[in-house]
Design a protein around this motif. Structure first.
Motif, PDB file in Angstrom:
ATOM      1  N   UNK A   1       0.842  -1.196   0.000  1.00  0.00           N
ATOM      2  CA  UNK A   1       0.000   0.000   0.000  1.00  0.00           C
ATOM      3  C   UNK A   1       0.877   1.246   0.000  1.00  0.00           C
ATOM      4  N   UNK A   2       0.584   2.162  -0.909  1.00  0.00           N
ATOM      5  CA  UNK A   2       1.391   3.373  -1.057  1.00  0.00           C
ATOM      6  C   UNK A   2       0.537   4.616  -0.852  1.00  0.00           C
ATOM      7  N   UNK A   3       1.030   5.528  -0.030  1.00  0.00           N
ATOM      8  CA  UNK A   3       0.423   6.846   0.105  1.00  0.00           C
ATOM      9  C   UNK A   3       1.491   7.890  -0.182  1.00  0.00           C
ATOM     10  N   UNK A   4       1.226   8.763  -1.144  1.00  0.00           N
ATOM     11  CA  UNK A   4       2.184   9.804  -1.506  1.00  0.00           C
ATOM     12  C   UNK A   4       1.481  11.154  -1.465  1.00  0.00           C
ATOM     13  N   UNK A  23       3.316  -1.489  -8.708  1.00  0.00           N
ATOM     14  CA  UNK A  23       2.884  -2.817  -9.143  1.00  0.00           C
ATOM     15  C   UNK A  23       1.966  -3.408  -8.078  1.00  0.00           C
ATOM     16  N   UNK A  24       0.702  -3.591  -8.424  1.00  0.00           N
ATOM     17  CA  UNK A  24      -0.255  -4.180  -7.501  1.00  0.00           C
ATOM     18  C   UNK A  24      -0.382  -5.680  -7.749  1.00  0.00           C
ATOM     19  N   UNK A  25      -0.988  -6.391  -6.798  1.00  0.00           N
ATOM     20  CA  UNK A  25      -1.158  -7.827  -6.968  1.00  0.00           C
ATOM     21  C   UNK A  25      -2.253  -8.328  -6.039  1.00  0.00           C
ATOM     22  N   UNK A  26      -2.727  -9.536  -6.282  1.00  0.00           N
ATOM     23  CA  UNK A  26      -3.647 -10.202  -5.366  1.00  0.00           C
ATOM     24  C   UNK A  26      -3.216 -11.656  -5.245  1.00  0.00           C
ATOM     25  N   UNK A  27      -3.350 -12.196  -4.053  1.00  0.00           N
ATOM     26  CA  UNK A  27      -2.984 -13.580  -3.783  1.00  0.00           C
ATOM     27  C   UNK A  27      -4.103 -14.225  -2.974  1.00  0.00           C
ATOM     28  N   UNK A  28      -4.741 -15.242  -3.559  1.00  0.00           N
ATOM     29  CA  UNK A  28      -5.794 -15.994  -2.886  1.00  0.00           C
ATOM     30  C   UNK A  28      -6.857 -15.077  -2.292  1.00  0.00           C
ATOM     31  N   UNK A  30      -6.740 -11.972  -1.427  1.00  0.00           N
ATOM     32  CA  UNK A  30      -6.270 -10.818  -0.656  1.00  0.00           C
ATOM     33  C   UNK A  30      -5.677  -9.788  -1.609  1.00  0.00           C
ATOM     34  N   UNK A  31      -6.173  -8.561  -1.540  1.00  0.00           N
ATOM     35  CA  UNK A  31      -5.747  -7.523  -2.469  1.00  0.00           C
ATOM     36  C   UNK A  31      -4.571  -6.749  -1.884  1.00  0.00           C
ATOM     37  N   UNK A  32      -3.543  -6.577  -2.690  1.00  0.00           N
ATOM     38  CA  UNK A  32      -2.373  -5.798  -2.293  1.00  0.00           C
ATOM     39  C   UNK A  32      -2.209  -4.618  -3.255  1.00  0.00           C
ATOM     40  N   UNK A  33      -1.653  -3.531  -2.752  1.00  0.00           N
ATOM     41  CA  UNK A  33      -1.209  -2.476  -3.648  1.00  0.00           C
ATOM     42  C   UNK A  33      -2.140  -1.307  -3.830  1.00  0.00           C
ATOM     43  N   UNK A  34      -3.203  -1.159  -3.030  1.00  0.00           N
ATOM     44  CA  UNK A  34      -4.038   0.031  -3.125  1.00  0.00           C
ATOM     45  C   UNK A  34      -3.181   1.263  -2.862  1.00  0.00           C
ATOM     46  N   UNK A  35      -3.400   2.327  -3.624  1.00  0.00           N
ATOM     47  CA  UNK A  35      -2.531   3.498  -3.516  1.00  0.00           C
ATOM     48  C   UNK A  35      -3.336   4.785  -3.507  1.00  0.00           C
TER      49      UNK A  35
END
Length: 262
Positions: A1-4, A23-28, A30-35
């Motif tokens: 997760x990125x906050x700028x 670069x975002x991704x999801x695994x099983x 679970x969402x990763x990479x919201x910015x």
């Protein structure tokens, strides 16, 4: 997760994302990479490929699983004189849900689509509210903003994948279609399909002033649908102003809006 927040990105260079690449991704599931980006300024950045200033890749999710789509929010950012060798002179988004509000895009350039902003991917929903797109240039479609959603499957007439509301598009240009705005979408609706249904966009209360393109000087809409008709497009495009836009194609009267269907 990125906050700028409250940063200056000036004259940086990258293959993807001249200033920032995410670069975002999801695994099983679970969402990763919201910015989230707010009150930043991007000036004179360049990318060899997508996103002159900012590149966000959501990683293609499972087909027809919108819950896999990550979200990106941009508010009160300024993008000036950024350049992309492909799509998105300022920003290139792929496979993410985008909320873009109160931001400024001036004099950005893309070799392909989206002189200011490019948004693509079948899960991608776009909300663009109260932004300024001025003097941006696209080598192909969408001088100010290009959105592409070619996998819309929701049949609700009130569920738009693209909401373009209260923006100003001024003095943008595209070599091909949509000087200010270009949208490409697909609807999978089948009969019966009443007018206004299965139309995944809403373009409301925007100003298109002195934009230019070969066709659709103000805006261009590209239909990919079994049942898409111009009447449905007109129902979803309301209370906009088109002032002094130009279409360069000989004999083409659509200086405001141009629509076509495959």
């Amino acid at each position: 997760t990125l906050t700028a927040d409250r940063n200056l990105f000036d004259q940086n260079h990258g293959w993807y994302g001249g200033a920032v690449a995410v670069q975002n991704d999801w695994i099983e599931g679970t969402i990763f990479g919201a910015s989230s980006f707010s009150y930043n300024r991007y000036t004179g950045n360049t990318a060899q490929y997508g996103g002159g200033a900012l590149f966000v890749d959501g990683n293609e999710p499972r087909y027809d699983h919108p819950e896999d789509c990550v979200g990106t929010q941009i508010a009160h950012d300024t993008f000036d004189r950024n350049t992309s060798g492909s799509d998105g002179g300022a920003i290139d988004f792929s496979w993410v849900n985008l909320q873009l509000t109160d931001s400024i895009f001036t004099a950005n350039r893309a070799a392909d689509d989206g002189g200011g902003v490019y948004q693509g991917g079948y899960c991608a929903s776009t909300v663009a509210d109260r932004n300024m797109f001025a003097s941006n240039v696209a080598g192909r479609d969408g001088g100010g903003l290009f959105t592409d959603d070619t996998g819309h499957t929701n049949g609700s007439s009130n569920d738009y994948d693209a909401e373009i509301f209260g923006n100003t598009f001024a003095h943008n240009s595209a070599t091909a279609a949509g000087g200010g705005l270009a949208q490409s979408y697909q609807s999978t609706c089948t009969p019966p399909d009443p007018i206004g249904s299965c139309f995944p966009m809403s373009v409301t209360k925007n100003v298109f002033r002195q934009n230019s393109a070969r066709v659709g000087g103000g805006a261009a809409i590209d239909f990919h649908s079994k049942r898409s008709k111009t009447a449905k497009f007109l129902k979803s495009m309301r209370k906009n102003r088109f002032i002094g836009n130009r279409a360069k194609s000989s004999g083409n009267p659509a200086v405001g809006v141009f629509t076509w269907e495959y």
